[in-house]
Design a protein around this motif. Structure first.
Motif, PDB file in Angstrom:
ATOM      1  N   THR A 123       1.017  -1.153  -0.039  1.00 38.54           N
ATOM      2  CA  THR A 123       0.100   0.106  -0.133  1.00 38.54           C
ATOM      3  C   THR A 123       0.992   1.208  -0.191  1.00 38.54           C
ATOM      4  O   THR A 123       0.555   2.413  -0.612  1.00 38.54           O
ATOM      5  CB  THR A 123      -0.697  -0.089   0.977  1.00 38.54           C
ATOM      6  OG1 THR A 123      -1.863  -1.245   0.915  1.00 38.54           O
ATOM      7  CG2 THR A 123      -1.872   1.224   1.240  1.00 38.54           C
ATOM      8  N   ARG A 138      -8.249   0.456  -2.621  1.00 38.53           N
ATOM      9  CA  ARG A 138      -7.878   0.300  -1.225  1.00 38.53           C
ATOM     10  C   ARG A 138      -8.212   1.513  -0.620  1.00 38.53           C
ATOM     11  O   ARG A 138      -8.495   1.634   0.888  1.00 38.53           O
ATOM     12  CB  ARG A 138      -6.402  -0.030  -1.081  1.00 38.53           C
ATOM     13  CG  ARG A 138      -6.011  -1.359  -1.439  1.00 38.53           C
ATOM     14  CD  ARG A 138      -4.571  -1.771  -1.114  1.00 38.53           C
ATOM     15  NE  ARG A 138      -4.332  -2.877  -1.626  1.00 38.53           N
ATOM     16  CZ  ARG A 138      -3.254  -3.630  -1.388  1.00 38.53           C
ATOM     17  NH1 ARG A 138      -2.189  -3.017  -0.447  1.00 38.53           N
ATOM     18  NH2 ARG A 138      -3.040  -4.909  -1.752  1.00 38.53           N
ATOM     19  N   PHE A 139      -8.669   2.438  -1.256  1.00 34.65           N
ATOM     20  CA  PHE A 139      -8.766   4.036  -0.555  1.00 34.65           C
ATOM     21  C   PHE A 139     -10.246   4.602  -0.943  1.00 34.65           C
ATOM     22  O   PHE A 139     -10.787   4.563  -2.340  1.00 34.65           O
ATOM     23  CB  PHE A 139      -7.915   4.829  -0.659  1.00 34.65           C
ATOM     24  CG  PHE A 139      -6.620   4.420   0.125  1.00 34.65           C
ATOM     25  CD1 PHE A 139      -6.176   4.786   1.385  1.00 34.65           C
ATOM     26  CD2 PHE A 139      -5.716   3.841  -0.713  1.00 34.65           C
ATOM     27  CE1 PHE A 139      -5.088   4.465   1.834  1.00 34.65           C
ATOM     28  CE2 PHE A 139      -4.326   3.202  -0.058  1.00 34.65           C
ATOM     29  CZ  PHE A 139      -4.320   3.537   1.193  1.00 34.65           C
ATOM     30  N   PRO A 157      -8.462   4.732   3.961  1.00 34.08           N
ATOM     31  CA  PRO A 157      -8.458   3.243   3.693  1.00 34.08           C
ATOM     32  C   PRO A 157     -10.024   2.689   3.983  1.00 34.08           C
ATOM     33  O   PRO A 157     -10.728   3.251   4.635  1.00 34.08           O
ATOM     34  CB  PRO A 157      -7.609   2.612   4.989  1.00 34.08           C
ATOM     35  CG  PRO A 157      -6.535   3.831   5.281  1.00 34.08           C
ATOM     36  CD  PRO A 157      -7.455   5.156   5.317  1.00 34.08           C
ATOM     37  N   LYS A 158     -10.121   1.661   3.010  1.00 27.25           N
ATOM     38  CA  LYS A 158     -11.325   1.033   3.076  1.00 27.25           C
ATOM     39  C   LYS A 158     -11.111  -0.347   3.773  1.00 27.25           C
ATOM     40  O   LYS A 158     -12.463  -0.502   4.449  1.00 27.25           O
ATOM     41  CB  LYS A 158     -11.803   0.568   1.438  1.00 27.25           C
ATOM     42  CG  LYS A 158     -12.155   1.754   0.543  1.00 27.25           C
ATOM     43  CD  LYS A 158     -12.153   1.355  -0.799  1.00 27.25           C
ATOM     44  CE  LYS A 158     -12.568   2.306  -1.743  1.00 27.25           C
ATOM     45  NZ  LYS A 158     -13.033   1.514  -3.148  1.00 27.25           N
ATOM     46  N   GLU A 159     -10.138  -0.837   3.821  1.00 27.27           N
ATOM     47  CA  GLU A 159      -9.798  -2.059   4.567  1.00 27.27           C
ATOM     48  C   GLU A 159      -9.477  -1.850   6.156  1.00 27.27           C
ATOM     49  O   GLU A 159      -8.513  -0.847   6.415  1.00 27.27           O
ATOM     50  CB  GLU A 159      -8.911  -2.916   3.962  1.00 27.27           C
ATOM     51  CG  GLU A 159      -9.120  -3.225   2.487  1.00 27.27           C
ATOM     52  CD  GLU A 159      -7.998  -3.847   1.879  1.00 27.27           C
ATOM     53  OE1 GLU A 159      -7.184  -4.445   2.371  1.00 27.27           O
ATOM     54  OE2 GLU A 159      -8.088  -3.822   0.512  1.00 27.27           O
ATOM     55  N   ILE A 162      -5.596  -2.149   6.875  1.00 27.97           N
ATOM     56  CA  ILE A 162      -4.931  -0.850   6.565  1.00 27.97           C
ATOM     57  C   ILE A 162      -5.217   0.113   7.691  1.00 27.97           C
ATOM     58  O   ILE A 162      -4.233   0.787   7.986  1.00 27.97           O
ATOM     59  CB  ILE A 162      -5.019  -0.471   5.030  1.00 27.97           C
ATOM     60  CG1 ILE A 162      -4.697  -1.752   4.098  1.00 27.97           C
ATOM     61  CG2 ILE A 162      -4.351   0.762   4.865  1.00 27.97           C
ATOM     62  CD1 ILE A 162      -3.361  -2.090   4.305  1.00 27.97           C
ATOM     63  N   LYS A 163      -6.334   0.393   7.748  1.00 24.57           N
ATOM     64  CA  LYS A 163      -6.838   1.405   8.736  1.00 24.57           C
ATOM     65  C   LYS A 163      -6.369   1.447  10.006  1.00 24.57           C
ATOM     66  O   LYS A 163      -6.021   2.510  10.811  1.00 24.57           O
ATOM     67  CB  LYS A 163      -8.433   1.149   8.953  1.00 24.57           C
ATOM     68  CG  LYS A 163      -9.050   2.736   9.215  1.00 24.57           C
ATOM     69  CD  LYS A 163     -10.357   2.808   9.379  1.00 24.57           C
ATOM     70  CE  LYS A 163     -10.972   2.806   7.704  1.00 24.57           C
ATOM     71  NZ  LYS A 163     -12.488   3.042   7.633  1.00 24.57           N
TER      72      LYS A 163
END
Length: 212
Positions: A123, A138-139, A157-159, A162-163
């Motif tokens: 990422t 991803r965002f 971040p969507k996930e 990652i967030k």
């Protein structure tokens, strides 16, 4: 993981600047402008320059400043050569993270041994290289085109994976990427300011070896 983000992920951008970009979700009309910005980031196979990093730790109300040089090598990865306050070299590729300290001691982490680390590393590479496909996957993307060609991109971040490590990202620049601010999962901002950036360069034999 936190140590990696601290080394590789201060806040000189004002809160108003953050508010402005995150109040501007990417629209169809602005999508073409964003495409041009990301294309310019990707046009050079290799970018080289100097960096200044400021990491703010809110709990102790303190900034940690470091400086050095960097190389962004398209699909190969990123080299981060810290010169002050101490010397260390970090190489991030799709498969590994390698670190070398001032005494020459080397440590290495393979992405296959830590799936979360590998996802966060990929990422970060995508952010610095302007990989649109990865960013869209991803965002949530926010975008502002300002006066004089100054552009600002906001990323959330969507996930959840990652967030937990990166809560938000703000990128800005003109011809080249000039500033990146990443806020970690605890809300601590880490600012990167880039200068003396040039494209059209080639890798040295040592740099090539580190990224392969």
């Amino acid at each position: 993981m936190k140590l990696f983000l601290a080394m590789f992920l201060c806040l000189t951008l004002s809160s108003m600047a953050f508010a402005d970009v995150f109040a501007s979700p990417l629209t169809v009309e602005r999508s073409k402008e964003l495409a041009q910005v990301l294309l310019a980031m990707q046009q050079q196979k290799y970018l080289r320059g100097s960096f200044r990093q400021v990491r703010t730790v809110k709990k102790i109300n303190r900034d940690f400043v470091s400086t050095g040089s960097f190389v962004i090598a398209d699909t190969l990865g990123i080299l981060w050569n810290m010169e002050k306050p101490f010397q260390s070299l970090t190489a991030i590729t799709r498969d590994k993270m390698l670190q070398k300290n001032a005494s020459g001691a080397v440590s290495q982490m393979n992405m296959k041994d830590n799936a979360v680390f590998g996802q966060v590393s990929q990422t970060i590479q995508g952010i610095f290289s302007g990989n649109r496909k990865m960013l869209e996957e991803r965002f949530q993307i926010f975008f502002v085109m300002g006066k004089g060609g100054l552009w600002t991109i906001g990323l959330v971040p969507k996930e959840s994976v990652i967030k937990k490590q990166i809560s938000s990202v703000v990128l800005s620049g003109h011809k080249w990427l000039e500033k990146v601010t990443l806020s970690d999962g605890d809300g601590n901002p880490i600012l990167y300011e880039f200068s003396k950036v040039e494209g059209g360069i080639s890798l040295t034999p040592e740099e090539s070896a580190l990224l392969r």
